[in-house]
Enzyme design. Structure first.
Site, PDB file in Angstrom:
ATOM      1  N   GLU A 172       0.708  -1.242  -0.130  1.00  0.00           N
ATOM      2  CA  GLU A 172      -0.068   0.006   0.098  1.00  0.00           C
ATOM      3  C   GLU A 172       0.834   1.219  -0.058  1.00  0.00           C
ATOM      4  O   GLU A 172       0.783   2.097   0.876  1.00  0.00           O
ATOM      5  CB  GLU A 172      -0.845   0.012   1.327  1.00  0.00           C
ATOM      6  CG  GLU A 172      -1.970  -1.089   0.929  1.00  0.00           C
ATOM      7  CD  GLU A 172      -2.675  -1.600   2.539  1.00  0.00           C
ATOM      8  OE1 GLU A 172      -2.488  -0.816   3.353  1.00  0.00           O
ATOM      9  OE2 GLU A 172      -3.789  -2.065   2.190  1.00  0.00           O
ATOM     10  N   ASN A 194       2.876   2.675   7.326  1.00  0.00           N
ATOM     11  CA  ASN A 194       1.712   1.829   7.039  1.00  0.00           C
ATOM     12  C   ASN A 194       1.459   0.865   8.452  1.00  0.00           C
ATOM     13  O   ASN A 194       2.445   0.835   9.193  1.00  0.00           O
ATOM     14  CB  ASN A 194       2.136   0.789   5.870  1.00  0.00           C
ATOM     15  CG  ASN A 194       0.535   0.339   5.467  1.00  0.00           C
ATOM     16  OD1 ASN A 194       0.237  -0.676   6.115  1.00  0.00           O
ATOM     17  ND2 ASN A 194       0.082   0.832   4.482  1.00  0.00           N
ATOM     18  N   HIS A 414     -18.570  -9.417   5.521  1.00  0.00           N
ATOM     19  CA  HIS A 414     -17.041  -8.647   5.972  1.00  0.00           C
ATOM     20  C   HIS A 414     -16.376  -9.474   6.967  1.00  0.00           C
ATOM     21  O   HIS A 414     -16.992  -9.799   8.099  1.00  0.00           O
ATOM     22  CB  HIS A 414     -17.132  -7.509   6.068  1.00  0.00           C
ATOM     23  CG  HIS A 414     -15.751  -6.571   6.445  1.00  0.00           C
ATOM     24  ND1 HIS A 414     -15.523  -6.158   7.744  1.00  0.00           N
ATOM     25  CD2 HIS A 414     -14.612  -6.716   5.758  1.00  0.00           C
ATOM     26  CE1 HIS A 414     -14.344  -5.576   7.574  1.00  0.00           C
ATOM     27  NE2 HIS A 414     -13.753  -5.980   6.520  1.00  0.00           N
ATOM     28  N   HIS A 415     -15.235 -10.286   6.830  1.00  0.00           N
ATOM     29  CA  HIS A 415     -14.632 -10.926   7.860  1.00  0.00           C
ATOM     30  C   HIS A 415     -13.099 -10.432   7.914  1.00  0.00           C
ATOM     31  O   HIS A 415     -12.057 -10.593   7.013  1.00  0.00           O
ATOM     32  CB  HIS A 415     -14.271 -12.295   7.048  1.00  0.00           C
ATOM     33  CG  HIS A 415     -15.622 -13.298   7.079  1.00  0.00           C
ATOM     34  ND1 HIS A 415     -15.657 -14.323   6.624  1.00  0.00           N
ATOM     35  CD2 HIS A 415     -16.566 -13.118   7.892  1.00  0.00           C
ATOM     36  CE1 HIS A 415     -16.577 -14.967   6.732  1.00  0.00           C
ATOM     37  NE2 HIS A 415     -17.253 -14.153   7.612  1.00  0.00           N
ATOM     38  N   GLU A 416     -12.946  -9.312   8.909  1.00  0.00           N
ATOM     39  CA  GLU A 416     -11.609  -8.973   9.301  1.00  0.00           C
ATOM     40  C   GLU A 416     -10.901  -9.772  10.150  1.00  0.00           C
ATOM     41  O   GLU A 416     -11.484 -10.224  11.457  1.00  0.00           O
ATOM     42  CB  GLU A 416     -11.743  -7.474   9.725  1.00  0.00           C
ATOM     43  CG  GLU A 416     -10.459  -7.062  10.365  1.00  0.00           C
ATOM     44  CD  GLU A 416      -9.229  -6.745   9.150  1.00  0.00           C
ATOM     45  OE1 GLU A 416      -8.218  -7.441   9.393  1.00  0.00           O
ATOM     46  OE2 GLU A 416      -9.513  -6.183   8.161  1.00  0.00           O
ATOM     47  N   HIS A 484      -8.628  -8.611   1.032  1.00  0.00           N
ATOM     48  CA  HIS A 484      -7.771  -7.404   1.272  1.00  0.00           C
ATOM     49  C   HIS A 484      -6.477  -7.760   2.193  1.00  0.00           C
ATOM     50  O   HIS A 484      -6.607  -8.530   3.215  1.00  0.00           O
ATOM     51  CB  HIS A 484      -8.713  -6.110   1.819  1.00  0.00           C
ATOM     52  CG  HIS A 484      -9.505  -5.552   0.760  1.00  0.00           C
ATOM     53  ND1 HIS A 484      -9.724  -4.145   0.923  1.00  0.00           N
ATOM     54  CD2 HIS A 484     -10.481  -6.133  -0.092  1.00  0.00           C
ATOM     55  CE1 HIS A 484     -10.695  -3.936  -0.136  1.00  0.00           C
ATOM     56  NE2 HIS A 484     -10.964  -4.889  -0.767  1.00  0.00           N
ATOM     57  N   GLU A 485      -5.482  -7.033   1.965  1.00  0.00           N
ATOM     58  CA  GLU A 485      -4.181  -6.851   2.728  1.00  0.00           C
ATOM     59  C   GLU A 485      -3.567  -8.363   2.360  1.00  0.00           C
ATOM     60  O   GLU A 485      -2.573  -8.783   3.022  1.00  0.00           O
ATOM     61  CB  GLU A 485      -4.362  -6.757   3.979  1.00  0.00           C
ATOM     62  CG  GLU A 485      -4.708  -5.217   4.351  1.00  0.00           C
ATOM     63  CD  GLU A 485      -6.099  -5.075   4.455  1.00  0.00           C
ATOM     64  OE1 GLU A 485      -6.619  -4.019   4.150  1.00  0.00           O
ATOM     65  OE2 GLU A 485      -6.848  -6.075   4.797  1.00  0.00           O
ATOM     66  N   GLU A 503      -7.521  -6.434  -2.799  1.00  0.00           N
ATOM     67  CA  GLU A 503      -6.999  -5.082  -2.692  1.00  0.00           C
ATOM     68  C   GLU A 503      -5.463  -5.053  -2.952  1.00  0.00           C
ATOM     69  O   GLU A 503      -4.916  -5.193  -4.202  1.00  0.00           O
ATOM     70  CB  GLU A 503      -7.209  -4.643  -1.362  1.00  0.00           C
ATOM     71  CG  GLU A 503      -6.669  -3.173  -1.122  1.00  0.00           C
ATOM     72  CD  GLU A 503      -6.671  -2.952   0.343  1.00  0.00           C
ATOM     73  OE1 GLU A 503      -7.200  -1.603   0.636  1.00  0.00           O
ATOM     74  OE2 GLU A 503      -6.315  -3.465   1.407  1.00  0.00           O
ATOM     75  N   GLU A 509      -9.099   3.981  -0.513  1.00  0.00           N
ATOM     76  CA  GLU A 509      -9.148   4.478   1.031  1.00  0.00           C
ATOM     77  C   GLU A 509      -8.007   5.384   1.330  1.00  0.00           C
ATOM     78  O   GLU A 509      -8.053   6.374   2.364  1.00  0.00           O
ATOM     79  CB  GLU A 509      -8.892   3.090   2.068  1.00  0.00           C
ATOM     80  CG  GLU A 509      -7.711   2.522   2.030  1.00  0.00           C
ATOM     81  CD  GLU A 509      -7.950   1.202   2.672  1.00  0.00           C
ATOM     82  OE1 GLU A 509      -8.924   0.775   3.391  1.00  0.00           O
ATOM     83  OE2 GLU A 509      -6.778   0.467   2.622  1.00  0.00           O
TER      84      GLU A 509
END
Length: 704
Positions: A172, A194, A414-416, A484-485, A503, A509
């Site tokens: 990122e 970051n 959404h699963h963080e 993502h990530e 992502e 963002e």
């Protein structure tokens, strides 16, 4: 004396290239040569139209705790060439069919002292070279640990490059444009803060790396089919201009735990004298295995909105309460705490988004912050951080499922994970079954923060295997994944097309975290998107973030016309209208393009391209006669000149052009745009102004 010296030089040259093997690409533009040096070190070189792209470069692997590495002392025991030509149909994509045509050279090497066998397989396509190491079953090479892969890419000059710093945990970053020789001096400035990052060298960079030579060659270095292996970075020797592979280590510092039979990912070199052909390359996909999912009928492109941007900007929160300094799942009773009134994922608010999606024809709604645990989810090395099934008291899972179904709208889960991959695997089956039970057929997963167990990195072999496990497990439950990530994609979406997005780069963002460079989106298709589509989350219409959150002084460095164009230039089967829904009500005429634009395509034509400056793409909607054009522009104002010869002859169309106004500018006047309709045919030509950080978008509808 001179004759003796000349004879010695010629003898050395011949001996140094004994057993040379040559390979040409199907159309003849590329020539690759493999040979062994006198000490048995494997080498290769690559030319394009007789121009040197990769000078003689060494191949091999350094092993850990082994008496001899796989670096030299090889002899060629077999060499086979073959040709392959097929056309296959992707489940979704930029085109409805892809030709996979290459010439192959497979060189079998034996290491004399150890009696070990390694096969190096090369494939030459019309757009470049792919090669990998293969380790067949054998008694003298079974289990082994890679200390470092020593693959070299010797550049033929001090090329101009678009790069981000080498990092084991994040991609990122904004891209830096410089000469290769300038990377060392610029690395500190390029390495911006970051939440999770681990650099390794002042000349280390990440792939996909985009370069341009002084004589006009566009060169891209990357990898394909990254499975059961560590992600490859590149480390530059800026005295010789030689890149060498640099794998991501695990917690022990090891770069790969291998068991034969096995193989590395493909190392890729895409080359052209036309930048458009780099964007049009399908080589990365072609180096991956065919689709392994028998029934793909449930995998469908998705255009969605979501409860997300308001949290990113700080207007709202993921967390339900501000009262608790810490929480423990199964212990904390949220019904006994005071809500903070900024929690966005509440039933009434989500229903507003469902209504908006239904009214305007969106497929789905994403909701973040719906589940317990957000109060102390980040930065605490917390293993049991989420369970992925327990909602906050103000989020009615069953009620929202029923309401969305009544409106013909899907919900995106959404699963963080907060980087706790072991915890996610612990809960994965239950979480995916919960999705099936409640009407969710797509998940946005996240890996923010340091990886747990401590010491592991986002891009090492063990965690790469986790991402693959999650993807394959999701396929068992007929769930599409937008990770993502995670590690940047390498074409695996061909094999597992339920990977509909990633992502893995600096997305929209960051426009709320201080802003991205205005030309960022003219670079990403040449770099990050080479491996697969990105969930970039475009569609921001309100550029002044302080209007959402007075404490956030960030500015979106883009015009509205640029934001519209991204739906075409940033290819993805997963496209979000990311702004607050009330902002779309302020600009209904511009919003119409987002509603109209397709997300799956039969054809794609790259009309103009120069990395860092501009990209113009035309795409034909899947199964329809409609075309859409997008142009994104870099830092300087420019007049884009295109023609419409991609349209069918003899037919008439109406083009609606969404463009920057004359005084538009990403910083000073981002919301200035014009809309006009014109009649077009395949003979029409267009000259269109693109402002700094701007662009234009066109919908082209056939007149029936």
């Amino acid at each position: 004396m001179h004759n003796l010296l000349l004879t010695a030089i010629l003898f050395f040259a011949i001996c140094s290239n004994t057993n040379a093997q040559k390979l040409k690409s199907p159309e003849g533009n590329f020539t690759m040569e493999f040979s062994l040096l006198q000490d048995g070190t494997p080498t290769y070189n690559l030319k394009y139209k007789n121009k040197e792209v990769i000078k003689p470069s060494k191949l091999g692997l350094e092993l850990k705790n082994d008496k001899k590495s796989l670096l030299n002392d090889f002899v060629i025991v077999d060499s086979k060439t073959s040709t392959f030509d097929e056309t296959w149909q992707p489940v979704w994509g930029e085109v409805n069919k892809i030709r996979n045509h290459y010439n192959e050279l497979a060189v079998t090497l034996n290491q004399k002292e150890t009696d070990r066998t390694v096969i190096i397989r090369f494939r030459l396509f019309a757009d470049g070279l792919g090669f990998r190491y293969e380790f067949p079953t054998q008694k003298n090479l079974t289990y082994f640990i890679i200390k470092e892969e020593k693959t070299q890419f010797a550049m033929a000059g001090d090329h101009n490059a678009f790069w981000i710093p080498g990092d084991y945990d994040t991609q990122e970053y904004d891209y830096t444009e410089s000469k290769l020789s300038e990377i060392r001096g610029l690395s500190e400035k390029a390495y911006t803060e970051n939440v999770s990052q681990t650099s390794f060298s002042t000349t280390g960079v990440q792939t996909s790396l985009m370069m341009k030579s002084a004589d006009g060659l566009y060169i891209n270095l990357h990898e394909a089919a990254l499975i059961n292996y560590s992600c490859m970075h590149l480390n530059l020797d800026d005295k010789t201009m030689i890149f060498e592979s640099w794998l991501t280590p695990d917690a022990n510092g090891d770069k790969g735990n291998m068991q034969a039979p096995n193989h590395s990912p493909w190392r890729t070199v895409i080359v052209s004298d036309d930048a458009r052909q780099i964007l049009d390359s399908k080589m990365t996909l072609n180096l991956n295995d065919p689709c392994k999912i028998e029934d793909t009928s449930w995998i469908k492109p998705v255009k969605y909105i979501g409860v997300w941007w308001e949290m990113i900007t700080g207007k709202s929160s993921w967390a339900y309460t501000n009262e608790l300094p810490s929480i423990q799942l199964g212990v904390t009773d949220y019904t006994k705490v005071k809500p903070n009134k900024t929690h966005a994922a509440n039933t009434a608010h989500v229903k507003e988004y469902i209504d908006f999606a239904s009214k305007h024809g969106f497929d789905a709604v994403l909701v973040e912050g719906w589940n317990e645990g957000w109060e102390d989810w980040f930065g605490n090395s917390k293993d049991y951080v989420f369970d992925f099934v327990t909602p906050y008291p103000d989020f009615d899972v069953k009620g929202i499922h029923a309401y969305a179904k009544s409106k013909n709208v899907k919900m995106i889960m959404h699963h963080e994970t907060s980087g706790s991959v072991r915890n996610y695997e612990r809960h994965m089956d239950k979480a995916y079954q919960f999705m099936n039970d409640n009407g969710y057929d797509a998940v946005k997963s996240g890996y923010v923060g340091a990886i747990l167990p401590n010491g592991e990195n986002h891009y090492n072999q063990w965690v790469v295997n986790h991402y693959q496990y999650a993807l394959e497990k999701a396929a068992d439950y007929k769930i599409m994944v937008n990770a993502h990530e995670a590690v940047r994609p390498t074409g695996i979406s061909r094999t597992y097309p339920n990977l509909i997005g990633n992502e893995s780069a600096r997305g929209t963002e960051y426009q709320s975290f201080g802003g991205s460079k205005a030309n960022h989106v003219t670079i990403l298709p040449f770099t990050r998107l080479i491996g697969g589509p990105m969930d970039y989350t475009p569609g921001i219409f309100e550029m002044d973030i302080s209007k959402l959150n007075p404490d956030n002084k960030s500015h979106v460095n883009s015009t509205i016309a640029n934001q519209l164009a991204l739906y075409v230039t940033m290819y993805s089967p997963l496209q979000m209208a990311a702004d607050l829904i009330e902002h779309y009500d302020r600009f209904p005429d511009a919003f119409q393009f987002i509603k109209d634009v397709a997300i799956d395509w039969d054809e794609s034509k790259y009309l103009e391209a120069e990395p860092g400056d501009y990209i113009t793409v035309a795409r034909k909607a899947k199964g329809k006669s409609n075309w859409f054009v997008g142009n994104v522009n870099g830092n300087n104002s420019r007049t884009s000149k295109i023609n419409f010869d991609f349209l069918e002859k003899g037919k008439n169309y109406t083009a609606t052009i969404y463009a920057d106004a004359k005084d538009a500018h990403f910083k000073t006047n981002p919301q200035a745009y014009t809309i006009k309709k014109i009649k077009v045919t395949n003979k029409t030509k267009l000259s269109q102004l693109s402002a700094p950080g701007g662009g234009y978008a066109i919908s082209i509808i056939e007149n029936k």
